[in-house]
Scaffold this motif. Structure first.
Motif, short mmCIF file in Angstrom:
data_model
loop_
_atom_site.label_atom_id
_atom_site.label_comp_id
_atom_site.label_asym_id
_atom_site.label_seq_id
_atom_site.Cartn_x
_atom_site.Cartn_y
_atom_site.Cartn_z
N ASP A 241 0.83 -1.20 0.00
CA ASP A 241 0.00 0.00 0.00
C ASP A 241 0.87 1.26 0.00
N VAL B 44 0.67 3.96 -3.11
CA VAL B 44 0.35 5.36 -2.86
C VAL B 44 1.49 6.27 -3.32
N ASN C 195 1.47 6.98 -6.75
CA ASN C 195 0.26 7.72 -7.10
C ASN C 195 -0.63 6.90 -8.05
N GLN C 196 -0.65 5.59 -7.82
CA GLN C 196 -1.48 4.72 -8.66
C GLN C 196 -2.41 3.83 -7.82
N MET C 197 -2.42 4.07 -6.50
CA MET C 197 -3.30 3.35 -5.58
C MET C 197 -3.91 4.38 -4.64
N ASP C 198 -5.22 4.55 -4.71
CA ASP C 198 -5.89 5.64 -4.00
C ASP C 198 -6.94 5.08 -3.03
N PHE C 199 -6.59 5.06 -1.76
CA PHE C 199 -7.53 4.61 -0.73
C PHE C 199 -8.40 5.76 -0.23
N GLU C 200 -7.84 6.96 -0.23
CA GLU C 200 -8.54 8.12 0.32
C GLU C 200 -9.81 8.43 -0.48
N ASN C 201 -9.68 8.54 -1.80
CA ASN C 201 -10.86 8.84 -2.61
C ASN C 201 -11.83 7.67 -2.66
N VAL D 139 -10.60 0.46 -2.91
CA VAL D 139 -9.42 1.09 -3.47
C VAL D 139 -9.68 1.48 -4.92
N ILE D 140 -9.01 2.54 -5.35
CA ILE D 140 -8.99 2.93 -6.76
C ILE D 140 -7.59 2.66 -7.29
N LYS E 282 -5.00 3.11 -10.53
CA LYS E 282 -4.87 4.03 -11.66
C LYS E 282 -3.68 3.65 -12.53
#
Length: 424
Positions: free
Chosen positions: A143, A147, A150-156, A166-167, A169
């Motif tokens: 994780d 992050v 900038n290709q794994m987004d847990f916050e959004n 998870v998103i 990208k």
């Protein structure tokens, strides 16, 4: 589902198996089932006798003059017999529902090759594959890597949905798609499975057939209107044979599907709350086999090797664990777990579970096959992850990470990644 007849004829074996599976009050529940069954069969015998008596009197009525005293007496007797039959039939329906309610919550009988134990500490390691890489830099968890890229987004994802989503990208999203295509290609082209595109919404009958209901209702996403989100495409794939009789020569059926899967993880509070290990929504490639019971254990070994083949091609270290009686899933009679090495945890973590369910699911689905001598017998069902895609991404990020924070793409995935050899 265990057949009442089997319980009746193998009471001691069933109780011992349930005790080994850490099932509480097994003696009491089995004795209760058998007592209900005895009453049920007594009622059936009474119903049969009453029906025979009614038939005899009905025949006599045909030779008696209508509206005569004798005719009216016998006609009333037929009516009384019919009422008694209806009352006993209704009583038996209630009795059967009571018995079913108990049986539906009893797990499968463990196969005699399963080690007896209470929990995962009693599981047996079967084999290991691959060398664990020794990195000369500090290992980062998946994780943190995702992050930072900038290709794994847990916050959004949490803002849009909630935690444990998870998103992905850019190249990590591509990696997910590449893995699905790679796994499906291997299983269809090399392992002999037929690809299916399956519904992710199923009805209650289908969830019951593969044992998610009624026992695990709280773990499932209920959409209302008798519909549920699948926790795995095992549900959709296995129910293809529900209510059917399959010709012997058409077996085995080997099916594969990639779907989104949905789980509340109600029983996993506080476990793996960070990262992609335990998500509410995840992608999984599922393998299902439908086969004659006498071939099921051989098929389990085959299914396991098919799941293993993915990790071997990806060159990721793993081990195979034979689960003990107390650690198996509800519908399984024998289960192998494949656990992949995660450097950040310095531990192996489950990435696939391969199980033989015997006839447990087919009894619930009323799924049978025609034997070579023309009899209709229950099928055996097997299932396994081939593999869980999210956890495979985790394994790649951790095992293929470089000191500069980039990720080397496994060689077999490069053609599926449009020639990309490194994620950065």
């Amino acid at each position: 589902m265990i057949l009442v007849k089997f319980i009746r004829e193998n009471k001691k074996e069933v109780i011992n198996s349930l005790n080994n599976r850490q099932f509480k009050n097994s003696d009491k529940i089995i004795n209760e089932i058998l007592a209900i069954d005895e009453k049920y069969r007594e009622n059936l015998e009474s119903i049969q006798k009453l029906q025979n008596k009614r038939n005899v009197i009905s025949k006599e009525l045909s030779s008696i003059k209508k509206n005569s005293k004798e005719f009216n007496l016998k006609s009333n007797e037929v009516t009384n017999l019919k009422n008694k039959i209806n009352d006993l039939t209704n009583l038996n329906e209630t009795i059967k529902a009571e018995s079913d309610n108990l049986i539906h919550n009893i797990p499968n009988i463990s196969h005699n090759t399963v080690p007896i134990g209470k929990n995962n500490e009693d599981n047996k390691e079967i084999k290991k594959f691959g060398d664990i890489n020794k990195h000369d830099f500090k290992i980062k968890p998946h994780d943190e890597i995702g992050v930072k890229l900038n290709q794994m987004d847990f916050e959004n994802a949490a803002k849009i949905s909630r935690s444990r989503f998870v998103i992905l990208k850019n190249n990590l999203a591509l990696l997910e798609r590449a893995l699905v295509n790679f796994m499906l290609d291997v299983h269809t082209k090399e392992n002999g499975y037929t690809e299916h595109s399956m519904p992710v919404i199923v009805n209650s009958k289908s969830m019951f057939g593969t044992s998610q209901l009624p026992k695990f209702e709280n773990d499932q996403y209920n959409l209302g209107d008798n519909l549920w989100l699948i926790p795995t495409s095992e549900v959709s794939l296995t129910n293809i044979v529900a209510g059917k009789i399959i010709e012997y020569e058409n077996l085995p059926l080997r099916l594969v599907s990639s779907t989104q899967c949905f789980r509340k993880e109600a029983g996993a509070a506080g476990k793996d709350t960070k990262g992609m290990i335990r998500q509410h929504q995840f992608t999984k490639v599922e393998l299902v086999s439908i086969i004659q019971p006498e071939k099921r254990l051989e098929e389990l070994e085959r299914l396991l090797s098919c799941a293993e083949s993915i990790l071997k091609k990806l060159e990721i270290p793993y081990r195979v664990i034979l689960l003990c009686s107390g650690d198996m899933g509800f519908s399984a009679e024998k289960t192998y777990d494949i656990e992949v090495w995660l450097p950040s945890q310095k531990n192996y973590r489950e990435i696939s579970s391969c199980s033989s369910c015997g006839i447990f699911q087919s009894v619930r689905m009323n799924s049978k096959y025609k034997t070579v001598d023309g009899k209709n017998e229950y099928l055996s069902t097997l299932n396994g992850s081939g593999l869980a895609v999210g956890r495979t991404i985790v394994a790649i990020l951790e095992n293929y990470q470089n000191s500069d924070g980039s990720i080397t793409v496994p060689k077999v995935l490069v053609p599926y990644m449009n020639g990309c050899t490194k994620i950065n």
